[in-house]
Motif scaffolding. Structure first.
Motif, mmCIF file in Angstrom:
data_model
loop_
_atom_site.group_PDB
_atom_site.id
_atom_site.type_symbol
_atom_site.label_atom_id
_atom_site.label_comp_id
_atom_site.label_asym_id
_atom_site.label_seq_id
_atom_site.Cartn_x
_atom_site.Cartn_y
_atom_site.Cartn_z
ATOM 1 N N GLU A 34 4.018 103.165 53.376
ATOM 2 C CA GLU A 34 3.735 101.783 53.282
ATOM 3 C C GLU A 34 4.189 101.321 51.889
ATOM 4 O O GLU A 34 3.499 101.938 50.850
ATOM 5 N N MET A 35 4.996 100.276 51.583
ATOM 6 C CA MET A 35 5.608 99.896 50.420
ATOM 7 C C MET A 35 4.585 98.950 49.526
ATOM 8 O O MET A 35 4.852 97.932 49.506
ATOM 9 N N GLY A 36 3.177 99.315 49.249
ATOM 10 C CA GLY A 36 2.341 98.571 48.707
ATOM 11 C C GLY A 36 1.360 99.155 47.723
ATOM 12 O O GLY A 36 1.571 100.427 47.614
ATOM 13 N N GLY A 37 1.140 98.167 46.699
ATOM 14 C CA GLY A 37 0.511 98.844 45.661
ATOM 15 C C GLY A 37 1.479 99.631 44.572
ATOM 16 O O GLY A 37 2.664 98.939 44.458
ATOM 17 N N THR A 38 0.964 100.285 43.953
ATOM 18 C CA THR A 38 1.831 100.942 43.014
ATOM 19 C C THR A 38 2.003 102.599 43.350
ATOM 20 O O THR A 38 1.213 103.319 43.522
ATOM 21 N N LEU A 39 3.281 103.002 43.358
ATOM 22 C CA LEU A 39 3.843 103.956 44.043
ATOM 23 C C LEU A 39 4.583 104.678 42.955
ATOM 24 O O LEU A 39 5.291 104.016 42.226
ATOM 25 N N VAL A 40 4.475 106.118 42.685
ATOM 26 C CA VAL A 40 5.202 106.980 41.969
ATOM 27 C C VAL A 40 5.882 107.856 42.686
ATOM 28 O O VAL A 40 5.268 108.722 43.399
ATOM 29 N N VAL A 41 7.130 107.822 42.991
ATOM 30 C CA VAL A 41 8.154 108.811 43.511
ATOM 31 C C VAL A 41 8.540 109.652 42.647
ATOM 32 O O VAL A 41 9.396 109.275 41.527
ATOM 33 N N GLU A 42 8.322 111.043 42.682
ATOM 34 C CA GLU A 42 8.766 111.935 41.711
ATOM 35 C C GLU A 42 9.328 113.124 42.129
ATOM 36 O O GLU A 42 9.080 113.786 43.321
ATOM 37 N N ALA A 43 10.567 113.721 41.505
ATOM 38 C CA ALA A 43 11.261 115.024 41.710
ATOM 39 C C ALA A 43 11.331 115.744 40.493
ATOM 40 O O ALA A 43 11.684 115.289 39.476
ATOM 41 N N GLY A 44 10.525 117.110 40.368
ATOM 42 C CA GLY A 44 10.302 117.604 39.230
ATOM 43 C C GLY A 44 11.069 118.908 39.286
ATOM 44 O O GLY A 44 11.778 119.471 40.367
ATOM 45 N N SER A 45 11.288 119.483 38.051
ATOM 46 C CA SER A 45 12.150 120.577 37.935
ATOM 47 C C SER A 45 13.554 120.807 38.497
ATOM 48 O O SER A 45 14.014 121.622 39.268
ATOM 49 N N LEU A 46 14.226 119.500 38.427
ATOM 50 C CA LEU A 46 15.517 119.197 39.032
ATOM 51 C C LEU A 46 16.645 119.747 38.197
ATOM 52 O O LEU A 46 16.793 119.362 36.969
ATOM 53 N N GLN A 47 17.482 120.538 38.712
ATOM 54 C CA GLN A 47 18.574 120.789 38.302
ATOM 55 C C GLN A 47 19.799 120.465 39.172
ATOM 56 O O GLN A 47 19.794 120.724 40.458
ATOM 57 N N LEU A 48 21.000 119.842 38.472
ATOM 58 C CA LEU A 48 22.012 119.452 39.278
ATOM 59 C C LEU A 48 23.366 119.998 38.809
ATOM 60 O O LEU A 48 23.678 120.077 37.532
ATOM 61 N N GLY A 49 24.026 120.776 39.727
ATOM 62 C CA GLY A 49 25.232 121.157 39.226
ATOM 63 C C GLY A 49 26.444 120.294 39.462
ATOM 64 O O GLY A 49 26.439 119.211 39.686
ATOM 65 N N GLY A 50 27.674 120.950 38.873
ATOM 66 C CA GLY A 50 28.853 120.358 38.879
ATOM 67 C C GLY A 50 29.357 120.048 40.466
ATOM 68 O O GLY A 50 28.965 120.805 41.175
ATOM 69 N N ALA A 51 30.022 119.017 40.454
ATOM 70 C CA ALA A 51 30.845 118.396 41.612
ATOM 71 C C ALA A 51 29.687 117.799 42.737
ATOM 72 O O ALA A 51 29.919 117.822 44.101
ATOM 73 N N SER A 52 28.778 117.666 42.094
ATOM 74 C CA SER A 52 27.393 117.007 43.049
ATOM 75 C C SER A 52 27.527 115.655 43.361
ATOM 76 O O SER A 52 27.993 114.876 42.667
ATOM 77 N N ALA A 53 27.181 115.260 44.695
ATOM 78 C CA ALA A 53 27.349 113.910 45.275
ATOM 79 C C ALA A 53 26.253 113.816 46.249
ATOM 80 O O ALA A 53 26.087 114.622 47.194
#
Length: 776
Positions: free
Chosen positions: A311-330
């Protein structure tokens, strides 16, 4: 009846029919939206029949082949002394079994979010799959009516939650012979008439169990009310600012404080949280968390999607932690989608693509890139966050159902439109914890979706890993600074070590961290909602007039509290009150009673009895059925059916006779013939203080005034109206207006009004609070 019991000893189902005792006949008790109970006395002196054991499976079948009950012996049979025989004391055994859902009730109901606008069948199937997927078939679960908002309770078992889903959608569930079924109440109708001999009038007993009510007041949960914009002046040293009111926070439930959290530290993905779409096996788990090893090159075909909508109400925090992205990513990470998982439907997310041989992330809003392009350095670990703030905390209105003259009617429902503020930020975990997060985008959207599906990963061709993922509902607070230069920036709320600026306590204290203290001349504006008990009062004017025809007062008042489905707002309370009035103003709706029949067509709770007697037809919903074996040949099954209409015993609406003690009772009632919300104007969601000088506050209401109306400003909330002079500051016929300054600390309340007689006003005020120096 034929009774078989499988004692789990390898002998399979054993026929115990010959062991049934006449002085303790077998009985089956069925209750609407609750487990069925089968009980009886068995004489197992015959050595061929062992004493039944706990967890033994019981199946009861009628002579015509109808399966009446399937379930399990929940407790050890009780030995009952029956006398002395040739071989010594003789005992019979009292056996009690619970229907099949007993197996599900032994399992833990996992933490989950709310269902938003989904059908009851969808919710029940999801609940069942989460508790124990594959244990029962759910092919007999019909979608049925839609729920406005339904949140399962982790402290209740499966059957209580399933009963809540069914009742909220005016349906009946049952579990029989390894299958879960749910269908709308009244799907099966049993016609009884004294004209054709099917009605034994002497076996029909009815009574009116509640008085008529035509003026109904109901209370609900705590709701967000006034829209507050509170402004402080920084001086370079003050670190703590106290808000005038406590900011509204949703009650601590599965759908509030921690909506979603997964550390990806198990052996397999948690199917109670996620739906995996990955035919190429590109998503998995490793020591680094969620591991991404590519995709099939197509958008929306390799995805990890949360089961519950957001439900898109109030204050929301969306979080992705300890993220690593390598080459050629899409692909897209941390995406919230309105509709199918396609980039074009992505409301917000991080778009991952290649640029100049580097992997970059770019904020994504409404399917298009915005803000700053950020290159992801090889070997670096990041935290990505998206902050979303909507002044409307509750975007989905509740729906209530009631049966009126044999037809199920709906009351309420609908969606709440609102703008939204967005901030995309990134934190490099290789730098110091007090290093400010990098803001990639800070801006508003005029319209926002009411709910979205959350897709942690939409991998076109992603390589890398994600250590954890979470969505947090932090309440209604949002902090923005206006620097002396006039530049505005959102102040990030969180905890120390996340690279944020401040924290906001439940008691309304805003504390800035070291290095983030507002400078001299900086204006700090905090946007939040205050709270109050939701309440509404409605009357059936026609019933009041009819009752007053004899010269006595016609108002018959009733006060109570809405328990289920939850009334989260005054609008929900109005809908609930209208549902109550649909049956409480009718004497026929207060009818309850019983009917006894021998060998009728099999009757289940939720069926409707259409009873015609003395030329009048009454439709009533069966609430309980007790089947007793007559121990005769041919078979005689006595059905004792308890029935009631909604005012006698609620189905789609659960009420308490006691209204909330902190409810401010309305002095006048709204007319139930008018649509919910028709007696108020829109709230001023986008009202803001454009500038604050030592002599005046310049206010933009955010909308054009209605014809013949404008905007009314008062020093106190609640006394809006023509001819009320106390606390009146001004009435403005134009969108933007100026409020003269009167002191350093000022509180003003603003509502819109129109040109009708009497005028209509906004439901809630937009409040302007300031703590700013004034000119002498």
């Amino acid at each position: 009846m034929k009774v078989t019991i499988d004692n789990l000893d390898g002998a399979g189902a054993v026929d115990y029919s010959s062991a049934l005792c006449g002085d303790g006949p077998l009985k089956i008790s069925r209750t609407l939206n609750a487990p069925s109970i089968c009980s009886g006395m068995l004489d197992v002196t015959d050595a061929a029949l062992p004493v039944p054991v706990r967890r033994g499976r019981v199946v009861v079948t009628a002579a015509n082949g109808t399966i009446l009950f399937t379930g399990y012996i929940a407790t050890d049979p009780e030995a009952v002394y029956a006398g002395t025989g040739l071989k010594g004391p003789v005992y019979r055994y009292a056996v009690s079994a619970v229907s099949d859902e007993w197996l599900l009730d032994k399992q833990t109901v996992p933490l989950s979010g709310a269902g938003l606008g989904q059908s009851g069948g969808q919710l029940l199937t999801t609940l069942t799959n989460r508790v124990d997927a594959g244990l029962f078939t759910t092919t007999g679960v019909l979608n049925g009516l839609a729920v406005g908002v339904f949140e399962p309770s982790q402290t209740e078992n499966w059957s209580v939650n399933a009963g809540g889903v069914a009742s909220a959608t005016y349906a009946a569930y049952r579990v029989l012979d390894g299958a879960i079924g749910m269908q709308p109440a009244g799907t099966v109708t049993h016609t009884l008439s004294d004209g054709d001999g099917s009605l034994q009038v002497a076996a029909l007993k009815t009574t009116s169990v509640k008085e008529l009510a035509n003026d109904v007041t109901v209370s609900g949960d705590m709701e967000p009310t006034a829209y507050v914009t509170e402004t402080f002046a920084g001086d370079g040293t003050t670190t703590v600012f106290q808000l005038s009111e406590d900011p509204f926070r949703p009650k601590k439930t599965a759908n509030s404080a921690q909506f979603l959290l997964d550390s990806f530290n198990e052996e397999v993905l948690d199917t109670q949280i996620w739906q995996l779409n990955d035919s190429g096996s590109h998503l998995g788990l490793s020591a680094a968390g969620l591991t991404m090893t590519g995709g099939n090159g197509f958008d929306g075909q390799t995805t990890l999607t949360a089961i519950d909508p957001v439900e898109m109400g109030g204050t929301l925090v969306v979080e992705a932690g300890s993220l690593q992205l390598g080459g050629a990513s899409a692909g897209v990470v941390c995406g919230l989608y309105e509709g199918a998982t396609q980039s074009a439907n992505c409301f917000v997310g991080y778009n991952v693509r290649q640029s100049g041989g580097n992997t970059v992330v770019v904020p994504f809003v409404n399917g298009a890139e915005v803000g700053t392009v950020f290159p992801m350095l090889q070997g670096h670990i990041y935290t990505l966050r998206i902050r979303l703030h909507c002044v409307e905390v509750q975007r989905v209105s509740q729906t209530y159902y009631a049966m009126v003259d044999g037809v199920v009617n709906s009351f309420g429902g609908g969606l709440v439109a609102a703008p939204m503020s967005l901030v995309f930020e990134l934190q490099d975990l290789g730098v110091a914890s007090n290093t400010p997060a990098t803001v990639l985008y800070d801006g508003p959207v005029v319209t926002s979706p009411v709910s979205c599906s959350f897709v942690a990963v939409n991998s076109v061709q992603l390589f890398g890993s994600m250590g954890y993922c979470r969505i947090t509902q932090t309440g209604s607070g949002w902090v923005v600074s206006t620097l002396p230069s006039g530049v505005k920036m959102t102040r990030l709320i969180g905890v120390a070590g996340e690279g944020v600026d401040c924290k906001v306590s439940a008691a309304g204290k805003v504390t800035f961290f070291a290095g983030r203290v507002p400078v001299a001349g900086e204006l700090v504006t905090v946007t939040y909602r205050v709270q109050q008990r939701a309440v509404a009062r409605m009357e059936d004017a026609a019933s009041v007039a009819e009752e007053a025809a004899g010269g006595v007062p016609g108002t018959a008042q009733w006060l109570g509290k809405v328990l289920k489905p939850a009334a989260r707002s005054s609008m929900d309370c109005e809908s609930a009150a209208m549902a109550v009035l649909s049956f409480s103003a009718s004497r026929a709706a207060a009818v309850a009673g019983t009917y006894v029949a021998v060998n009728p067509q099999d009757v289940w709770p939720g069926d409707v009895l259409a009873v015609t007697s003395a030329g009048q037809t009454m439709s009533v919903v069966v609430r309980r059925v007790e089947i007793a074996d007559g121990m005769g040949c041919p078979e005689m099954l006595t059905y004792r059916m308890s029935f009631a209409n909604d005012w006698a015993e609620g189905l789609g609406l659960t009420l308490s006779e006691a209204i909330a003690v902190d409810a401010l009772l309305p002095s006048t009632a709204l007319n139930s013939t008018l649509p919910v919300g028709s007696g108020v104007l829109s709230n001023l969601q986008q009202l803001q203080v454009v500038s604050a000088t030592g002599t005046a506050l310049q206010v933009d209401s955010g909308t054009a005034p209605p014809a013949g109306g404008g905007f009314e400003v008062r020093r106190r909330d609640g006394d809006f109206g023509p001819g009320v002079d106390q606390d009146l500051v001004l009435r403005s016929p134009v969108r933007s207006f100026s409020i003269p300054r009167e002191g350093q600390i000022e509180h003003y309340y603003v509502r819109m009004f129109d040109g009708s007689k009497p005028p209509l006003y906004s439901r809630f005020s937009s409040a302007v609070f300031t703590d700013l120096p004034v000119s002498e």
